[in-house]
Write a protein that holds these residues in place. Structure first.
Motif, PDB file in Angstrom:
ATOM      1  N   LEU A 265       0.842  -1.202   0.000  1.00  0.00           N
ATOM      2  CA  LEU A 265       0.000   0.000   0.000  1.00  0.00           C
ATOM      3  C   LEU A 265       0.873   1.247   0.000  1.00  0.00           C
ATOM      4  O   LEU A 265       2.024   1.216   0.441  1.00  0.00           O
ATOM      5  CB  LEU A 265      -0.922  -0.013   1.215  1.00  0.00           C
ATOM      6  CG  LEU A 265      -1.838  -1.247   1.318  1.00  0.00           C
ATOM      7  CD1 LEU A 265      -2.638  -1.219   2.605  1.00  0.00           C
ATOM      8  CD2 LEU A 265      -2.762  -1.346   0.113  1.00  0.00           C
ATOM      9  N   SER A 266       0.317   2.348  -0.482  1.00  0.00           N
ATOM     10  CA  SER A 266       1.115   3.548  -0.725  1.00  0.00           C
ATOM     11  C   SER A 266       0.888   4.621   0.323  1.00  0.00           C
ATOM     12  O   SER A 266      -0.238   4.834   0.794  1.00  0.00           O
ATOM     13  CB  SER A 266       0.768   4.147  -2.104  1.00  0.00           C
ATOM     14  OG  SER A 266       1.086   3.233  -3.138  1.00  0.00           O
ATOM     15  N   MET A 267       1.984   5.317   0.675  1.00  0.00           N
ATOM     16  CA  MET A 267       1.936   6.516   1.505  1.00  0.00           C
ATOM     17  C   MET A 267       2.728   7.592   0.773  1.00  0.00           C
ATOM     18  O   MET A 267       3.648   7.281   0.008  1.00  0.00           O
ATOM     19  CB  MET A 267       2.508   6.237   2.894  1.00  0.00           C
ATOM     20  CG  MET A 267       1.832   5.061   3.595  1.00  0.00           C
ATOM     21  SD  MET A 267       2.428   4.775   5.273  1.00  0.00           S
ATOM     22  CE  MET A 267       1.560   6.070   6.156  1.00  0.00           C
ATOM     23  N   HIS A 268       2.382   8.853   1.000  1.00  0.00           N
ATOM     24  CA  HIS A 268       2.942   9.926   0.193  1.00  0.00           C
ATOM     25  C   HIS A 268       3.343  11.102   1.064  1.00  0.00           C
ATOM     26  O   HIS A 268       2.761  11.336   2.127  1.00  0.00           O
ATOM     27  CB  HIS A 268       1.911  10.413  -0.838  1.00  0.00           C
ATOM     28  CG  HIS A 268       1.322   9.308  -1.668  1.00  0.00           C
ATOM     29  ND1 HIS A 268       1.935   8.814  -2.799  1.00  0.00           N
ATOM     30  CD2 HIS A 268       0.180   8.588  -1.503  1.00  0.00           C
ATOM     31  CE1 HIS A 268       1.191   7.844  -3.316  1.00  0.00           C
ATOM     32  NE2 HIS A 268       0.120   7.690  -2.544  1.00  0.00           N
TER      33      HIS A 268
ATOM     34  N   TYR B  80      -7.732   6.855   2.675  1.00  0.00           N
ATOM     35  CA  TYR B  80      -8.460   6.188   3.754  1.00  0.00           C
ATOM     36  C   TYR B  80      -8.565   4.687   3.498  1.00  0.00           C
ATOM     37  O   TYR B  80      -8.580   3.878   4.427  1.00  0.00           O
ATOM     38  CB  TYR B  80      -9.857   6.803   3.868  1.00  0.00           C
ATOM     39  CG  TYR B  80     -10.693   6.276   5.004  1.00  0.00           C
ATOM     40  CD1 TYR B  80     -10.311   6.465   6.328  1.00  0.00           C
ATOM     41  CD2 TYR B  80     -11.892   5.604   4.758  1.00  0.00           C
ATOM     42  CE1 TYR B  80     -11.080   5.988   7.363  1.00  0.00           C
ATOM     43  CE2 TYR B  80     -12.673   5.121   5.785  1.00  0.00           C
ATOM     44  CZ  TYR B  80     -12.260   5.315   7.086  1.00  0.00           C
ATOM     45  OH  TYR B  80     -13.021   4.838   8.124  1.00  0.00           O
ATOM     46  N   SER B  81      -8.571   4.294   2.229  1.00  0.00           N
ATOM     47  CA  SER B  81      -8.650   2.872   1.875  1.00  0.00           C
ATOM     48  C   SER B  81      -7.440   2.089   2.381  1.00  0.00           C
ATOM     49  O   SER B  81      -7.528   0.867   2.587  1.00  0.00           O
ATOM     50  CB  SER B  81      -8.769   2.708   0.357  1.00  0.00           C
ATOM     51  OG  SER B  81      -7.615   3.217  -0.298  1.00  0.00           O
ATOM     52  N   VAL B  82      -6.309   2.773   2.603  1.00  0.00           N
ATOM     53  CA  VAL B  82      -5.124   2.105   3.148  1.00  0.00           C
ATOM     54  C   VAL B  82      -5.428   1.563   4.544  1.00  0.00           C
ATOM     55  O   VAL B  82      -5.046   0.434   4.893  1.00  0.00           O
ATOM     56  CB  VAL B  82      -3.925   3.071   3.174  1.00  0.00           C
ATOM     57  CG1 VAL B  82      -2.763   2.491   3.984  1.00  0.00           C
ATOM     58  CG2 VAL B  82      -3.470   3.394   1.757  1.00  0.00           C
ATOM     59  N   LEU B  83      -6.130   2.352   5.346  1.00  0.00           N
ATOM     60  CA  LEU B  83      -6.530   1.895   6.675  1.00  0.00           C
ATOM     61  C   LEU B  83      -7.474   0.697   6.568  1.00  0.00           C
ATOM     62  O   LEU B  83      -7.314  -0.307   7.272  1.00  0.00           O
ATOM     63  CB  LEU B  83      -7.204   3.024   7.453  1.00  0.00           C
ATOM     64  CG  LEU B  83      -6.378   4.273   7.772  1.00  0.00           C
ATOM     65  CD1 LEU B  83      -7.220   5.265   8.573  1.00  0.00           C
ATOM     66  CD2 LEU B  83      -5.118   3.908   8.545  1.00  0.00           C
ATOM     67  N   LEU B  84      -8.460   0.812   5.695  1.00  0.00           N
ATOM     68  CA  LEU B  84      -9.453  -0.262   5.561  1.00  0.00           C
ATOM     69  C   LEU B  84      -8.803  -1.557   5.084  1.00  0.00           C
ATOM     70  O   LEU B  84      -9.127  -2.637   5.589  1.00  0.00           O
ATOM     71  CB  LEU B  84     -10.553   0.174   4.599  1.00  0.00           C
ATOM     72  CG  LEU B  84     -11.357   1.413   5.002  1.00  0.00           C
ATOM     73  CD1 LEU B  84     -12.416   1.733   3.954  1.00  0.00           C
ATOM     74  CD2 LEU B  84     -12.005   1.233   6.371  1.00  0.00           C
ATOM     75  N   ASP B  85      -7.890  -1.444   4.118  1.00  0.00           N
ATOM     76  CA  ASP B  85      -7.230  -2.640   3.593  1.00  0.00           C
ATOM     77  C   ASP B  85      -6.310  -3.273   4.638  1.00  0.00           C
ATOM     78  O   ASP B  85      -6.216  -4.502   4.729  1.00  0.00           O
ATOM     79  CB  ASP B  85      -6.431  -2.299   2.334  1.00  0.00           C
ATOM     80  CG  ASP B  85      -7.319  -1.950   1.150  1.00  0.00           C
ATOM     81  OD1 ASP B  85      -8.532  -2.230   1.215  1.00  0.00           O
ATOM     82  OD2 ASP B  85      -6.803  -1.390   0.161  1.00  0.00           O
ATOM     83  N   THR B  86      -5.639  -2.437   5.419  1.00  0.00           N
ATOM     84  CA  THR B  86      -4.755  -2.978   6.463  1.00  0.00           C
ATOM     85  C   THR B  86      -5.566  -3.601   7.585  1.00  0.00           C
ATOM     86  O   THR B  86      -5.198  -4.656   8.121  1.00  0.00           O
ATOM     87  CB  THR B  86      -3.829  -1.871   7.003  1.00  0.00           C
ATOM     88  OG1 THR B  86      -3.149  -1.246   5.905  1.00  0.00           O
ATOM     89  CG2 THR B  86      -2.799  -2.450   7.964  1.00  0.00           C
TER      90      THR B  86
ATOM     91  N   ARG C  85      -7.527  -8.539  10.300  1.00  0.00           N
ATOM     92  CA  ARG C  85      -8.694  -9.336  10.719  1.00  0.00           C
ATOM     93  C   ARG C  85      -8.650 -10.729  10.109  1.00  0.00           C
ATOM     94  O   ARG C  85      -8.949 -11.724  10.780  1.00  0.00           O
ATOM     95  CB  ARG C  85      -9.992  -8.612  10.335  1.00  0.00           C
ATOM     96  CG  ARG C  85     -10.325  -7.443  11.250  1.00  0.00           C
ATOM     97  CD  ARG C  85     -11.773  -7.042  11.111  1.00  0.00           C
ATOM     98  NE  ARG C  85     -12.091  -6.572   9.769  1.00  0.00           N
ATOM     99  CZ  ARG C  85     -11.986  -5.306   9.379  1.00  0.00           C
ATOM    100  NH1 ARG C  85     -11.561  -4.380  10.230  1.00  0.00           N
ATOM    101  NH2 ARG C  85     -12.303  -4.959   8.141  1.00  0.00           N
ATOM    102  N   ARG C  86      -8.277 -10.827   8.838  1.00  0.00           N
ATOM    103  CA  ARG C  86      -8.166 -12.137   8.203  1.00  0.00           C
ATOM    104  C   ARG C  86      -7.049 -12.953   8.839  1.00  0.00           C
ATOM    105  O   ARG C  86      -7.180 -14.167   9.042  1.00  0.00           O
ATOM    106  CB  ARG C  86      -7.898 -11.968   6.696  1.00  0.00           C
ATOM    107  CG  ARG C  86      -9.060 -11.396   5.907  1.00  0.00           C
ATOM    108  CD  ARG C  86     -10.188 -12.419   5.742  1.00  0.00           C
ATOM    109  NE  ARG C  86      -9.735 -13.607   5.032  1.00  0.00           N
ATOM    110  CZ  ARG C  86      -9.679 -13.718   3.713  1.00  0.00           C
ATOM    111  NH1 ARG C  86     -10.056 -12.687   2.943  1.00  0.00           N
ATOM    112  NH2 ARG C  86      -9.270 -14.835   3.147  1.00  0.00           N
TER     113      ARG C  86
END
Length: 341
Positions: free
Chosen positions: A55-58, A84-90, A95-96
């Motif tokens: 995932l990307s951070m800038h 915000y999707s970075v938080l959701l994906d992480t 959780r998985r």
């Protein structure tokens, strides 16, 4: 601090991994054998995972309106921006992950991070990434990673959410307290830099190891970036050994802190090595060598890391995670001895 007989613990406070300091400084130090165990805020391990799972951070402008960022679904950590999707994906990744059977029990935070690091390392491999995640590097080199406040991060929040669905994972703070004390005690008794050749690998160590001719005393160093709970959790290992367990000890040998906190405000982040001596946290004979540098960690860490990597040859990794059971047996044996006197 980087001599073979010294065990180096590092504490991390503040958003160091989102700023890329895991990739640029901490991972190279682990690979060189210069970091043996870590205590950090959970946030550093959570945001580190973004890099490991692709995932990307800038870099952004810290003066940008946060209201605009919220409307655009962008999260800000000072001048680091990410969707915000970075938080959701992480969150979904963790959780998985904790649904796996190996997570269905109470454990120390070191065990959790080691198990999680295996999955992050495998994700790095599948994505063709390398040396992006501190969690993955710590798993590869068996560096124990502890979190002094595991509920105070998105990882802990997801563990709490899964518990509502019957998940059995729980962090055991008593294990963290005793495991970190055991690492320090083993370091001071010489187990971390020399193995007793009279005892086969994996066997219970001799409880009278203090008298064993095969081992020489070792030293313990704490490198503190910031302060806060990780700092105290690392330094309280000595009061745990001396005050609570009644084992004869004198304190950590090296105290190196990078901080911008002052001692006169009463906050622990600004507590001096002299104050730590009064608690038994630092060996009083080593106090003249203790160093506090009043500087931002994001400035100091790259400089210190570059200096260490340039001027000191790599050390053999101590792989302390793999020896936690042995060290806990030592701690228990020494505790029982102290109460027989």
């Amino acid at each position: 601090m980087l001599e073979p007989d010294v065990t180096v613990g590092v504490t991390l406070t503040g958003a160091l991994t989102p700023a890329g300091l895991g990739i640029s400084a901490l991972i190279p130090l682990i690979k060189a054998g210069f970091i043996d165990w870590i205590i950090s805020t959970g946030a550093n391990f959570y945001h580190d995972t973004h890099f490991g799972i692709g995932l990307s951070m800038h870099e952004g402008n810290a003066q940008t309106s946060d209201i605009v960022l919220r409307d655009e679904q962008v999260v800000r950590i000072y001048d680091i921006f990410f969707d915000y999707s970075v938080l959701l994906d992480t969150d979904e990744f963790f959780r998985r992950l904790i649904e796996g059977p190996e997570f269905q029990r109470p454990m120390s935070t070191a065990e959790f991070h080691y198990l999680a690091g295996r999955y992050v390392l495998e994700r790095e491999r599948k994505l063709g990434l390398k040396n992006k995640s501190l969690l993955a590097a710590a798993h590869k080199y068996a560096v124990p990673l502890y979190t002094s406040s595991p509920g105070d991060s998105s990882i802990g929040m997801n563990v709490a959410a899964k518990s509502l669905q019957g998940n059995k994972l729980a962090f055991d703070p008593s294990l963290d307290v005793n495991e970190t004390a055991a690492i320090v005690l083993a370091a001071k008794l010489g187990l971390n830099h020399g193995r007793n050749p009279t005892v086969r690998e994996g066997a219970v160590r001799n409880p009278t190891v203090r008298e064993g001719a095969a081992l020489k005393p070792g030293r313990s160093a704490i490198f503190i970036l910031g302060g806060g709970s990780p700092k105290n959790f690392a330094l309280q290992t000595e009061p745990q050994i001396q005050e609570v367990l009644g084992i004869d000890e004198r304190g950590h040998d090296y105290f190196l802190q990078i901080t911008d906190a002052r001692p006169d405000t009463g906050g622990l982040s600004g507590a001096t090595p002299g104050e730590a001596v009064s608690w038994g946290k630092v060996d009083p004979d080593r106090l003249p060598d203790a160093v506090v540098c009043y500087l931002d960690s994001t400035v100091a860490l790259p400089i210190i890391a570059a200096y260490a990597l340039e001027r000191h040859k790599p050390r053999a990794p101590k792989r302390l995670y793999e020896r936690r059971g042995e060290f806990m047996e030592l701690l228990l044996a020494e505790y029982q001895k102290s109460h027989r006197r």
